[in-house]
Every structure is written in C-alpha cells, then in structure tokens.
Design a protein around this motif. Structure first.
Motif, PDB file in Angstrom:
ATOM      1  N   SER A  37      -6.123  11.106  -8.618  1.00 13.59           N
ATOM      2  CA  SER A  37      -5.192  12.290  -8.692  1.00 13.59           C
ATOM      3  C   SER A  37      -3.811  12.255  -7.902  1.00 13.59           C
ATOM      4  CB  SER A  37      -5.813  13.683  -8.406  1.00 13.59           C
ATOM      5  OG  SER A  37      -5.884  13.820  -6.873  1.00 13.59           O
ATOM      6  N   ALA A  38      -3.785  11.182  -6.897  1.00 15.91           N
ATOM      7  CA  ALA A  38      -2.563  11.090  -6.050  1.00 15.91           C
ATOM      8  C   ALA A  38      -1.792   9.794  -6.719  1.00 15.91           C
ATOM      9  CB  ALA A  38      -2.840  10.887  -4.622  1.00 15.91           C
ATOM     10  N   GLY A  39      -2.421   9.130  -7.544  1.00 16.16           N
ATOM     11  CA  GLY A  39      -1.647   7.919  -8.095  1.00 16.16           C
ATOM     12  C   GLY A  39      -2.082   6.652  -7.874  1.00 16.16           C
ATOM     13  N   TYR A  40      -3.616   6.577  -7.034  1.00 15.85           N
ATOM     14  CA  TYR A  40      -3.979   5.306  -6.905  1.00 15.85           C
ATOM     15  C   TYR A  40      -5.066   4.810  -7.799  1.00 15.85           C
ATOM     16  CZ  TYR A  40      -1.889   6.348  -2.282  1.00 15.85           C
ATOM     17  OH  TYR A  40      -0.933   6.423  -1.241  1.00 15.85           O
ATOM     18  N   LYS A  41      -5.332   3.545  -7.685  1.00 17.69           N
ATOM     19  CA  LYS A  41      -6.383   3.035  -8.428  1.00 17.69           C
ATOM     20  C   LYS A  41      -7.313   2.290  -7.316  1.00 17.69           C
ATOM     21  CE  LYS A  41      -4.810  -1.552 -10.150  1.00 17.69           C
ATOM     22  NZ  LYS A  41      -4.442  -1.960 -11.148  1.00 17.69           N
ATOM     23  N   LEU A  42      -8.603   2.416  -7.618  1.00 17.52           N
ATOM     24  CA  LEU A  42      -9.561   1.371  -6.670  1.00 17.52           C
ATOM     25  C   LEU A  42      -9.457  -0.077  -7.253  1.00 17.52           C
ATOM     26  CD1 LEU A  42     -11.824   1.273  -4.663  1.00 17.52           C
ATOM     27  CD2 LEU A  42     -13.451   1.448  -6.460  1.00 17.52           C
ATOM     28  N   VAL A  43      -9.134  -0.815  -6.358  1.00 12.63           N
ATOM     29  CA  VAL A  43      -9.227  -2.320  -6.625  1.00 12.63           C
ATOM     30  C   VAL A  43     -10.216  -3.186  -6.011  1.00 12.63           C
ATOM     31  CG1 VAL A  43      -6.588  -2.142  -7.031  1.00 12.63           C
ATOM     32  CG2 VAL A  43      -7.383  -2.557  -4.776  1.00 12.63           C
ATOM     33  N   ASN A  44     -10.849  -2.820  -5.032  1.00  9.72           N
ATOM     34  CA  ASN A  44     -12.103  -3.328  -4.264  1.00  9.72           C
ATOM     35  C   ASN A  44     -12.831  -2.374  -3.514  1.00  9.72           C
ATOM     36  OD1 ASN A  44     -13.432  -5.569  -3.723  1.00  9.72           O
ATOM     37  ND2 ASN A  44     -12.065  -6.527  -2.244  1.00  9.72           N
ATOM     38  N   ARG A  45     -13.956  -2.785  -3.471  1.00  5.84           N
ATOM     39  CA  ARG A  45     -15.086  -2.135  -2.612  1.00  5.84           C
ATOM     40  C   ARG A  45     -16.144  -3.309  -2.076  1.00  5.84           C
ATOM     41  NH1 ARG A  45     -18.432   2.556  -5.591  1.00  5.84           N
ATOM     42  NH2 ARG A  45     -16.581   1.969  -7.026  1.00  5.84           N
ATOM     43  N   PHE A  46     -16.439  -3.127  -0.558  1.00  7.00           N
ATOM     44  CA  PHE A  46     -16.957  -4.280  -0.177  1.00  7.00           C
ATOM     45  C   PHE A  46     -17.763  -3.431   1.058  1.00  7.00           C
ATOM     46  CE2 PHE A  46     -12.619  -4.613   1.034  1.00  7.00           C
ATOM     47  CZ  PHE A  46     -12.671  -4.678   2.260  1.00  7.00           C
ATOM     48  N   TRP A  47     -18.962  -4.170   1.568  1.00  7.44           N
ATOM     49  CA  TRP A  47     -19.625  -3.694   2.688  1.00  7.44           C
ATOM     50  C   TRP A  47     -18.419  -3.831   3.878  1.00  7.44           C
ATOM     51  CZ3 TRP A  47     -23.377  -0.578   1.854  1.00  7.44           C
ATOM     52  CH2 TRP A  47     -24.038  -0.809   0.913  1.00  7.44           C
ATOM     53  N   PHE A  48     -18.653  -3.137   4.910  1.00 13.09           N
ATOM     54  CA  PHE A  48     -17.887  -2.941   6.255  1.00 13.09           C
ATOM     55  C   PHE A  48     -18.053  -4.212   6.770  1.00 13.09           C
ATOM     56  CE2 PHE A  48     -17.267  -1.869  10.628  1.00 13.09           C
ATOM     57  CZ  PHE A  48     -16.170  -1.210  10.786  1.00 13.09           C
ATOM     58  N   CYS A  98     -16.031  -0.381   2.691  1.00 13.15           N
ATOM     59  CA  CYS A  98     -14.717  -0.170   2.832  1.00 13.15           C
ATOM     60  C   CYS A  98     -14.127  -0.134   1.054  1.00 13.15           C
ATOM     61  CB  CYS A  98     -14.070  -1.568   3.125  1.00 13.15           C
ATOM     62  SG  CYS A  98     -14.688  -1.455   4.947  1.00 13.15           S
ATOM     63  N   TYR A  99     -13.330   0.793   0.947  1.00 16.15           N
ATOM     64  CA  TYR A  99     -12.696   0.942  -0.384  1.00 16.15           C
ATOM     65  C   TYR A  99     -10.935   0.493  -0.138  1.00 16.15           C
ATOM     66  CZ  TYR A  99     -16.551   3.851  -0.837  1.00 16.15           C
ATOM     67  OH  TYR A  99     -17.790   4.252  -0.796  1.00 16.15           O
ATOM     68  N   VAL A 100     -10.324  -0.295  -1.257  1.00 13.79           N
ATOM     69  CA  VAL A 100      -9.145  -0.632  -1.015  1.00 13.79           C
ATOM     70  C   VAL A 100      -8.351   0.042  -2.481  1.00 13.79           C
ATOM     71  CG1 VAL A 100      -7.536  -2.576  -1.185  1.00 13.79           C
ATOM     72  CG2 VAL A 100      -9.575  -2.843  -0.218  1.00 13.79           C
ATOM     73  N   PHE A 101      -7.460   0.736  -2.154  1.00 15.71           N
ATOM     74  CA  PHE A 101      -6.785   1.424  -3.394  1.00 15.71           C
ATOM     75  C   PHE A 101      -5.282   1.118  -3.581  1.00 15.71           C
ATOM     76  CE2 PHE A 101     -10.008   4.477  -1.827  1.00 15.71           C
ATOM     77  CZ  PHE A 101     -10.533   4.990  -3.184  1.00 15.71           C
ATOM     78  N   GLU A 102      -4.655   1.028  -4.492  1.00 14.72           N
ATOM     79  CA  GLU A 102      -3.405   0.334  -5.004  1.00 14.72           C
ATOM     80  C   GLU A 102      -2.648   1.609  -5.275  1.00 14.72           C
ATOM     81  OE1 GLU A 102      -0.734  -2.664  -7.325  1.00 14.72           O
ATOM     82  OE2 GLU A 102      -3.022  -2.879  -7.436  1.00 14.72           O
ATOM     83  N   LEU A 103      -1.615   1.898  -4.730  1.00 18.72           N
ATOM     84  CA  LEU A 103      -0.853   3.072  -5.270  1.00 18.72           C
ATOM     85  C   LEU A 103      -0.131   2.355  -6.522  1.00 18.72           C
ATOM     86  CD1 LEU A 103       0.658   5.830  -5.155  1.00 18.72           C
ATOM     87  CD2 LEU A 103       2.498   4.711  -3.712  1.00 18.72           C
ATOM     88  N   ILE A 104      -0.416   3.106  -7.735  1.00 16.25           N
ATOM     89  CA  ILE A 104       0.284   2.296  -8.987  1.00 16.25           C
ATOM     90  C   ILE A 104       1.338   3.493  -9.526  1.00 16.25           C
ATOM     91  CG2 ILE A 104      -2.021   1.225  -9.618  1.00 16.25           C
ATOM     92  CD1 ILE A 104      -2.611   3.768 -11.463  1.00 16.25           C
TER      93      ILE A 104
END
Length: 107
Positions: A37-48, A98-104
């Motif tokens: 809702s804030a304009g991000y998309k999930l680009v990666n998810r991995f173990w800490f 861990c989650y990596v979000f990119e502002l699109i």
C-alpha cells in the motif's frame, strides 16, 4: 514505517526488514500488505542466517537491554543458546526471516 521511508528513498531504493516467525507484533501478511500500500514490492525473502549482516548486534532500544549482557554471559559459560539465554528473548536467529522491498512508486 514504509510510508515514512518513502520520504528518503527514490524509486528503485531497497529496504531490508528482519522479523521473527514468533513475533507477535509483526505478522508477515500485514507487513506485506503495508509495504504494497506504500508503493513497495517484495523482491526477496531469505533466512536471517543467510543475510550478510546476520552477525550484527541487535538491541531493543529500551529497558530490556539492561539484562541482555547477563544472557550473553550465560551463553558463553554454558555454550547453549535457547529462548532463556538468547540476546533477544524468544527471537532466535534460526526463526528470523529477512525481507527485501523495492520502492516502485511514490504514493
């Protein structure tokens, strides 16, 4: 959090978030919805443990840090880390993602 970060990020900027599977305050589905809702998309998810910054020294930032050192000493003495001796109570690194979000887009 995501809305505030849009003030300093340009489209294409990345945010990395770590959350424990046992965390009561942050549920994965709600975090993903808030990011979208804030304009991000999930680009990666991995173990800490797979994160290159996995060894950083985490803190609560409040009164709970006062007995953190005691738990670290106990781990060193016993060689065992569990929910009672972990620097972060009930937040064991093997349960963190861990989650990596990119502002699109900027809202």
């Amino acid at each position: 959090f995501f809305w505030t970060a849009t003030r300093v990020l340009r489209p294409g900027g990345l945010i990395q978030v770590s959350s424990s599977s046992t965390a009561g305050g942050v549920q994965e589905n709600k975090m993903l919805a808030a990011a979208e809702s804030a304009g991000y998309k999930l680009v990666n998810r991995f173990w800490f443990h797979d994160w290159r910054l996995a060894g950083y020294n985490r803190v609560y930032g409040d009164y709970r840090d006062s007995d953190k050192r005691k738990r670290q000493v106990l781990v060193t003495a016993t060689g065992v880390q569990d929910d009672k001796t972990a620097p972060y109570r009930n937040q064991m690194p093997h349960q963190d993602t861990c989650y990596v979000f990119e502002l699109i887009r900027k809202p």
